[in-house]
Scaffold this active site. Structure first.
Site, mmCIF file in Angstrom:
data_model
loop_
_atom_site.group_PDB
_atom_site.id
_atom_site.type_symbol
_atom_site.label_atom_id
_atom_site.label_comp_id
_atom_site.label_asym_id
_atom_site.label_seq_id
_atom_site.Cartn_x
_atom_site.Cartn_y
_atom_site.Cartn_z
ATOM 1 N N ARG A 41 38.039 53.013 20.229
ATOM 2 C CA ARG A 41 38.235 51.617 20.638
ATOM 3 C C ARG A 41 37.787 50.607 19.583
ATOM 4 O O ARG A 41 38.086 49.424 19.689
ATOM 5 C CB ARG A 41 37.503 51.363 21.974
ATOM 6 C CG ARG A 41 38.205 51.999 23.158
ATOM 7 C CD ARG A 41 37.313 52.029 24.399
ATOM 8 N NE ARG A 41 36.341 53.125 24.350
ATOM 9 C CZ ARG A 41 35.363 53.315 25.231
ATOM 10 N NH1 ARG A 41 35.216 52.468 26.232
ATOM 11 N NH2 ARG A 41 34.533 54.332 25.117
ATOM 12 N N GLU A 56 31.746 60.334 35.613
ATOM 13 C CA GLU A 56 32.293 59.466 34.580
ATOM 14 C C GLU A 56 33.322 58.515 35.183
ATOM 15 O O GLU A 56 34.005 58.844 36.158
ATOM 16 C CB GLU A 56 32.941 60.306 33.473
ATOM 17 C CG GLU A 56 31.936 61.087 32.653
ATOM 18 C CD GLU A 56 30.889 60.178 32.011
ATOM 19 O OE1 GLU A 56 31.267 59.238 31.296
ATOM 20 O OE2 GLU A 56 29.688 60.408 32.255
ATOM 21 N N SER A 116 23.746 16.557 -22.238
ATOM 22 C CA SER A 116 24.869 17.068 -21.461
ATOM 23 C C SER A 116 25.799 17.899 -22.327
ATOM 24 O O SER A 116 25.916 17.674 -23.532
ATOM 25 C CB SER A 116 25.662 15.898 -20.875
ATOM 26 O OG SER A 116 24.847 15.230 -19.949
#
Ligand code: UD1
Ligand code: CA
Length: 454
Positions: A15, A154, A405
């Protein structure tokens, strides 16, 4: 009393609709089977046998538990939970109790497992049961008029009346070892699924005159199994909620306990505040008064007192001193070691680099394999070129250096204390202390120059 443990982890997990073996799906960042092993580790069983089958190689490789790790028994093909336990029989001794758990029921508490083993005491069959609002999918506990357990049916084999029973078998039982070894080999597959049901042991115990008892977990979350992605997600939210509550009990302020994910261990000092959407992985330690902005991911980090992390930061393997300011959009990679009051701003990446107290890189920069002194100011767009295509090299930047920079520092290179690097420089040789170093073409203006015409 001798305790032996069997954990069933051979099922396919149909599943889940996934190629990954079910017990390796992750809850809070850890495999389901790992959660179960961690829960039973304190019981110090004489032996622990994990039944593997579907994806056995991957499961056995993934479980690198503490030494000595569990033993494995292969189940090939997988013909039900009873058949699974049959595979462990050759490895089980005759003394004491065997505690059997499902590998897909990750939140079982140590105390609950211990209590069940003690209820079995090597002389009784003890079942962990729970009463659920929605018992769909679980085996139902059948009791007689006196409340004595008669069997488990079950879901697929149950009548409509039996399906209305809300007391379920949780997948955890404790059985006397010698009896179990005999009884499990005598199971049959006469049922809806043509499987050997471990749960048929209950009726066998009743036939053999073995006393059957039950115990309940402190919290039903302990016994919720993972069979589908929806159940996995539901359990994840429950576990996360529990972790969030523990943090809040300890004084941590969470903007929203439902929007927090801890996949590992989060240790917080007093007055920590965490905004929404943050993910913590591995071991993260936050000092007093740390604030974490929205949507940050922190893995294996330690942050000093008063440090402020602004939104959208990714911090991995970093150590940060007190009073630092990071982000928004900062990235710290493994080996980033930041001193007190360091500022790392937006779109700055730091890797394997030490920044001393007060150093700042506020925008658009890369510091890799570097040693950066106190109070250094590292300009926007500047980077360490640390990789020559074959090897990594270090950049050493002294105290009080200003890097302008858009500079490229080609490692290995050293900038002396107090050096200033002019913006736009490509620095391939060491820069002396205290001086201005500029390494860019001189600006020229050509008098009388005319643009070409068509
Ligand atoms: C099982 C119980 C059910 C109980 C539920 C609790 C049986 C027959 N049923 O049902 O009563 O309410 O757990 O969660 O035991 N596994 C193997 N080999 C196999 C089949 C399964 O190792 O051949 C392992 C799986 O990997 C899993 C565990 O056993 O870890 C349970 O198997 P699963 O198929 O999920 O059983 P359930 O249908 O949930
Ligand atoms: Ca299950």
């Amino acid at each position: 009393m001798v305790l032996q443990i069997v954990i069933m982890a051979a099922g396919k997990g149909t599943r889940m609709k996934s190629a990954r073996p079910k017990v390796l799906h992750r809850l809070a960042g850890r495999a389901l089977l790992d959660h179960v092993l961690a829960a039973v580790a304190p019981l110090e069983a004489a032996r622990t046998v994990v039944i593997t089958g579907h994806g056995a190689d991957a499961v056995e490789r993934a479980i690198a538990g503490p030494n000595p790790g569990p033993a494995f028994a292969r189940q090939e093909p997988q013909r039900g939970t009873g058949h699974a336990v049959q595979q462990a029989v050759p490895q089980l001794g005759d003394d004491g109790t065997v505690l059997i758990l499902n590998g897909d029921t990750p939140l079982i508490a140590t105390a609950t497992a211990r209590a069940l083993a003690e209820a079995g005491a090597g002389t009784r069959l003890a079942l962990l049961t729970a009463t659920l609002d929605d018992p769909t999918g679980y085996g139902r506990i059948l009791r007689d008029g006196q409340g004595r357990i008669q069997g488990i049916v079950e879901q697929k084999d149950a009548t409509p009346e039996q399906r209305a029973i809300r007391e379920v078998y949780t997948g955890v039982m404790a059985a006397p070892a010698a009896w179990l070894k005999r009884a499990v080999m005598a199971l049959t597959d006469h049922n809806a699924q043509r499987e050997y049901y471990l749960t048929d042991l209950v009726a066998a115990a009743v036939r053999d005159g073995l006393e059957v008892v039950s115990a309940q977990p402190a919290d039903v979350v302990e016994v919720l199994g993972v069979n589908s992605p929806a159940q996995l997600a539901d359990l994840e939210r429950r576990l996360q909620r529990r972790q969030a509550e523990a943090l809040m009990d300890a004084g941590v302020r969470l903007a929203d306990p439902a929007r927090l994910d801890i996949r590992g261990e989060l240790v917080c000092a007093a007055d920590v505040e965490i905004d929404v959407g943050c993910v913590f992985e591995g071991r993260v330690v936050l000092g007093e008064g740390v604030t974490i902005g929205a949507h940050c991911v922190l893995r294996d980090c330690e942050l000093g007192a008063g440090t402020e992390v602004q939104p959208f930061c990714h911090l991995d393997g970093a150590t940060v001193g007190d009073g630092a300011r990071l982000g928004p959009y900062a990235r710290l990679r493994p080996g980033a070691d930041l001193g007190a009051e360091v500022h790392i701003g937006n779109f700055v990446e730091v890797k394997n680099a030490t920044l001393a107290a007060g150093a700042k890189a506020n925008h658009l920069a890369y510091l890799g394999d570097a040693t950066v002194g106190e109070r250094v100011n590292f300009g926007a767009g500047s980077i360490t070129a640390n990789y020559d295509g074959a090897n990594k090299h270090r950049t050493v930047i002294g105290a009080d250096v200003h890097v302008g920079s858009n500079c490229v520092l080609i490692a290995p290179v050293t900038l002396g204390d107090g050096a200033t690097i002019g913006g736009g420089s490509t620095i391939a040789k060491d820069a002396p202390a205290g001086e201005l170093t500029v390494a860019r073409a001189r600006q020229v203006s050509l008098k009388g120059w005319k643009r070409p015409k068509k």
